[in-house]
Design a protein around this motif. Sequence first.
Motif, PDB file in Angstrom:
ATOM      1  N   ARG A 134       0.803  -1.220   0.000  1.00  0.00           N
ATOM      2  CA  ARG A 134       0.000   0.000   0.000  1.00  0.00           C
ATOM      3  C   ARG A 134       0.842   1.279   0.000  1.00  0.00           C
ATOM      4  O   ARG A 134       0.456   2.261  -0.621  1.00  0.00           O
ATOM      5  N   ALA A 135       1.955   1.280   0.731  1.00  0.00           N
ATOM      6  CA  ALA A 135       2.669   2.524   1.009  1.00  0.00           C
ATOM      7  C   ALA A 135       3.993   2.603   0.264  1.00  0.00           C
ATOM      8  O   ALA A 135       4.648   1.579   0.013  1.00  0.00           O
ATOM      9  N   SER A 136       4.398   3.811  -0.074  1.00  0.00           N
ATOM     10  CA  SER A 136       5.687   4.026  -0.733  1.00  0.00           C
ATOM     11  C   SER A 136       6.212   5.406  -0.371  1.00  0.00           C
ATOM     12  O   SER A 136       5.445   6.353  -0.158  1.00  0.00           O
ATOM     13  N   LEU A 137       7.553   5.513  -0.303  1.00  0.00           N
ATOM     14  CA  LEU A 137       8.188   6.805  -0.052  1.00  0.00           C
ATOM     15  C   LEU A 137       8.063   7.693  -1.272  1.00  0.00           C
ATOM     16  O   LEU A 137       8.197   7.228  -2.406  1.00  0.00           O
ATOM     17  N   VAL A 138       7.825   8.972  -1.040  1.00  0.00           N
ATOM     18  CA  VAL A 138       7.848   9.946  -2.125  1.00  0.00           C
ATOM     19  C   VAL A 138       8.826  11.045  -1.718  1.00  0.00           C
ATOM     20  O   VAL A 138       9.145  11.222  -0.551  1.00  0.00           O
ATOM     21  N   GLY A 139       9.312  11.796  -2.679  1.00  0.00           N
ATOM     22  CA  GLY A 139      10.288  12.838  -2.389  1.00  0.00           C
ATOM     23  C   GLY A 139      11.689  12.264  -2.299  1.00  0.00           C
ATOM     24  O   GLY A 139      11.958  11.130  -2.718  1.00  0.00           O
ATOM     25  N   ARG A 140      12.610  13.028  -1.743  1.00  0.00           N
ATOM     26  CA  ARG A 140      14.010  12.629  -1.685  1.00  0.00           C
ATOM     27  C   ARG A 140      14.181  11.436  -0.744  1.00  0.00           C
ATOM     28  O   ARG A 140      13.608  11.412   0.355  1.00  0.00           O
ATOM     29  N   PRO A 141      14.990  10.442  -1.137  1.00  0.00           N
ATOM     30  CA  PRO A 141      15.145   9.246  -0.310  1.00  0.00           C
ATOM     31  C   PRO A 141      16.036   9.446   0.902  1.00  0.00           C
ATOM     32  O   PRO A 141      15.914   8.720   1.892  1.00  0.00           O
ATOM     33  N   HIS A 142      16.972  10.430   0.843  1.00  0.00           N
ATOM     34  CA  HIS A 142      17.912  10.637   1.933  1.00  0.00           C
ATOM     35  C   HIS A 142      17.670  11.980   2.623  1.00  0.00           C
ATOM     36  O   HIS A 142      17.183  12.934   1.995  1.00  0.00           O
ATOM     37  N   GLN A 143      18.033  12.048   3.889  1.00  0.00           N
ATOM     38  CA  GLN A 143      17.799  13.246   4.688  1.00  0.00           C
ATOM     39  C   GLN A 143      18.909  14.277   4.474  1.00  0.00           C
ATOM     40  O   GLN A 143      20.048  13.945   4.145  1.00  0.00           O
ATOM     41  N   GLU A 144      18.539  15.534   4.679  1.00  0.00           N
ATOM     42  CA  GLU A 144      19.538  16.601   4.704  1.00  0.00           C
ATOM     43  C   GLU A 144      20.441  16.394   5.909  1.00  0.00           C
ATOM     44  O   GLU A 144      19.967  16.060   7.006  1.00  0.00           O
ATOM     45  N   GLN A 145      21.739  16.577   5.722  1.00  0.00           N
ATOM     46  CA  GLN A 145      22.684  16.350   6.807  1.00  0.00           C
ATOM     47  C   GLN A 145      22.632  17.491   7.831  1.00  0.00           C
ATOM     48  O   GLN A 145      22.306  18.634   7.499  1.00  0.00           O
ATOM     49  N   PRO A 146      22.924  17.195   9.103  1.00  0.00           N
ATOM     50  CA  PRO A 146      22.886  18.212  10.165  1.00  0.00           C
ATOM     51  C   PRO A 146      23.896  19.329   9.933  1.00  0.00           C
ATOM     52  O   PRO A 146      24.866  19.177   9.180  1.00  0.00           O
ATOM     53  N   HIS A 147      23.674  20.445  10.623  1.00  0.00           N
ATOM     54  CA  HIS A 147      24.570  21.591  10.542  1.00  0.00           C
ATOM     55  C   HIS A 147      25.220  21.819  11.907  1.00  0.00           C
ATOM     56  O   HIS A 147      24.518  22.063  12.894  1.00  0.00           O
ATOM     57  N   ILE A 148      26.542  21.728  11.956  1.00  0.00           N
ATOM     58  CA  ILE A 148      27.295  22.079  13.161  1.00  0.00           C
ATOM     59  C   ILE A 148      27.569  23.571  13.072  1.00  0.00           C
ATOM     60  O   ILE A 148      28.272  24.029  12.169  1.00  0.00           O
ATOM     61  N   LEU A 149      26.992  24.347  13.977  1.00  0.00           N
ATOM     62  CA  LEU A 149      27.027  25.804  13.866  1.00  0.00           C
ATOM     63  C   LEU A 149      28.370  26.377  14.294  1.00  0.00           C
ATOM     64  O   LEU A 149      29.001  25.899  15.245  1.00  0.00           O
ATOM     65  N   ALA A 150      28.791  27.433  13.594  1.00  0.00           N
ATOM     66  CA  ALA A 150      30.036  28.118  13.948  1.00  0.00           C
ATOM     67  C   ALA A 150      29.862  28.933  15.221  1.00  0.00           C
ATOM     68  O   ALA A 150      30.806  29.092  16.003  1.00  0.00           O
ATOM     69  N   ASN A 151      28.650  29.449  15.444  1.00  0.00           N
ATOM     70  CA  ASN A 151      28.350  30.234  16.648  1.00  0.00           C
ATOM     71  C   ASN A 151      27.267  29.520  17.458  1.00  0.00           C
ATOM     72  O   ASN A 151      26.222  29.146  16.910  1.00  0.00           O
ATOM     73  N   ASN A 152      27.530  29.335  18.735  1.00  0.00           N
ATOM     74  CA  ASN A 152      26.576  28.628  19.580  1.00  0.00           C
ATOM     75  C   ASN A 152      25.313  29.440  19.807  1.00  0.00           C
ATOM     76  O   ASN A 152      25.343  30.671  19.831  1.00  0.00           O
ATOM     77  N   GLU A 153      24.205  28.716  20.007  1.00  0.00           N
ATOM     78  CA  GLU A 153      22.925  29.344  20.299  1.00  0.00           C
ATOM     79  C   GLU A 153      22.555  29.110  21.756  1.00  0.00           C
ATOM     80  O   GLU A 153      22.889  28.063  22.320  1.00  0.00           O
ATOM     81  N   PRO A 154      21.866  30.068  22.387  1.00  0.00           N
ATOM     82  CA  PRO A 154      21.450  29.881  23.787  1.00  0.00           C
ATOM     83  C   PRO A 154      20.380  28.791  23.898  1.00  0.00           C
ATOM     84  O   PRO A 154      19.683  28.485  22.927  1.00  0.00           O
ATOM     85  N   ILE A 155      20.252  28.235  25.091  1.00  0.00           N
ATOM     86  CA  ILE A 155      19.272  27.181  25.337  1.00  0.00           C
ATOM     87  C   ILE A 155      18.011  27.815  25.935  1.00  0.00           C
ATOM     88  O   ILE A 155      18.075  28.395  27.022  1.00  0.00           O
ATOM     89  N   PRO A 156      16.851  27.709  25.274  1.00  0.00           N
ATOM     90  CA  PRO A 156      15.614  28.263  25.845  1.00  0.00           C
ATOM     91  C   PRO A 156      15.219  27.511  27.121  1.00  0.00           C
ATOM     92  O   PRO A 156      15.526  26.322  27.258  1.00  0.00           O
ATOM     93  N   PRO A 157      14.545  28.176  28.053  1.00  0.00           N
ATOM     94  CA  PRO A 157      14.168  27.532  29.319  1.00  0.00           C
ATOM     95  C   PRO A 157      13.380  26.239  29.146  1.00  0.00           C
ATOM     96  O   PRO A 157      13.596  25.265  29.878  1.00  0.00           O
ATOM     97  N   ASN A 158      12.447  26.195  28.174  1.00  0.00           N
ATOM     98  CA  ASN A 158      11.613  24.999  27.998  1.00  0.00           C
ATOM     99  C   ASN A 158      12.395  23.789  27.515  1.00  0.00           C
ATOM    100  O   ASN A 158      11.887  22.670  27.551  1.00  0.00           O
ATOM    101  N   ALA A 159      13.625  24.010  27.062  1.00  0.00           N
ATOM    102  CA  ALA A 159      14.446  22.896  26.592  1.00  0.00           C
ATOM    103  C   ALA A 159      15.130  22.160  27.731  1.00  0.00           C
ATOM    104  O   ALA A 159      15.751  21.126  27.519  1.00  0.00           O
ATOM    105  N   LEU A 160      14.996  22.681  28.958  1.00  0.00           N
ATOM    106  CA  LEU A 160      15.771  22.158  30.085  1.00  0.00           C
ATOM    107  C   LEU A 160      14.956  21.348  31.087  1.00  0.00           C
ATOM    108  O   LEU A 160      15.522  20.659  31.932  1.00  0.00           O
TER     109      LEU A 160
END
Length: 283
Positions: A230-256
């Motif tokens: 019944r089911a089949s994948l559509v769109g790109r078969p592989h995921q976009e690779q993660p991004h390691i950021l050059a500048n760190n981002e702060p952690i929001p309170p709800n993430a903790l």
Amino acid sequence: MNVRYTQILPSLVILTLLLTRAMGCIQSIACKPRIRRENIVVYEVSASIDQCPTVIEENSPIVLRYKTPYFRASAGIVMPPVPRNETWTVGWIQACTQMEFYNTYGDIGMSSWELPELREGRAKAISDSDGVSYPWYGNTTETVTISGPTSKPSRLTVSMNDNFYPSVTWAVPVSNSNAPMLTHITRDQSFITWLVALNSATKERIVLQTVRWRMHVDIAVDPSMPLGSRASLVGRPHQEQPHILANNEPIPPNALGRPNANDAQVLMWRPRRGAPLVVIPSK
């Protein structure tokens, strides 16, 4: 002469006392070194998503299951000597920043897993902890704890992985019928993952690295076909690779802290006609 001498003597005494106290402060500071970001070495940071497609499972007449490739993150860290009476934990903290998870049932309507605080803009991110090890993603390979005093630098490695393996009903979830009606699955979810050093007593946090990643799933379903085809994948078969950021981002309170994403999410039924209905409330 006597008058001048008595005026100078108190000044010399005061100066001597001030110098003695100043030297004591300097020595005290030297004996209690602080853990600072510039003293922590981070090396061999990696973040990737496995280069394989999402796997669809049609083994059950009740639900379709799919298993996405794994997101993986790892880093080596060298921590400076930890002072006496201090404990530091180094590890991964993760939060969900965006979620669209729609299961469409033809022209009848769709079910939707939602995070209300994100949907309504009341939070920038929701903790993706395991629900026990707040604020950490987990407490096995994900974290390492060092208790002082340590006389020399400590070398350590922390790693984590994450993927989706949900079940989606073939039938409309608010119906008494078991007839397969599912026609489409769309899931688009974004995360921020932080490598963090945390002082257990003072709760001082040092963000060492920030990674952004996203998982996208698009599955077309023909409910008229026999189970298994019944089911089949559509769109790109592989995921976009993660991004390691050059500048760190702060952690929001709800993430903790609570709730984590699994406990905060709700399953909604949104019919083509009529009012939305809560199928499964948040925990």
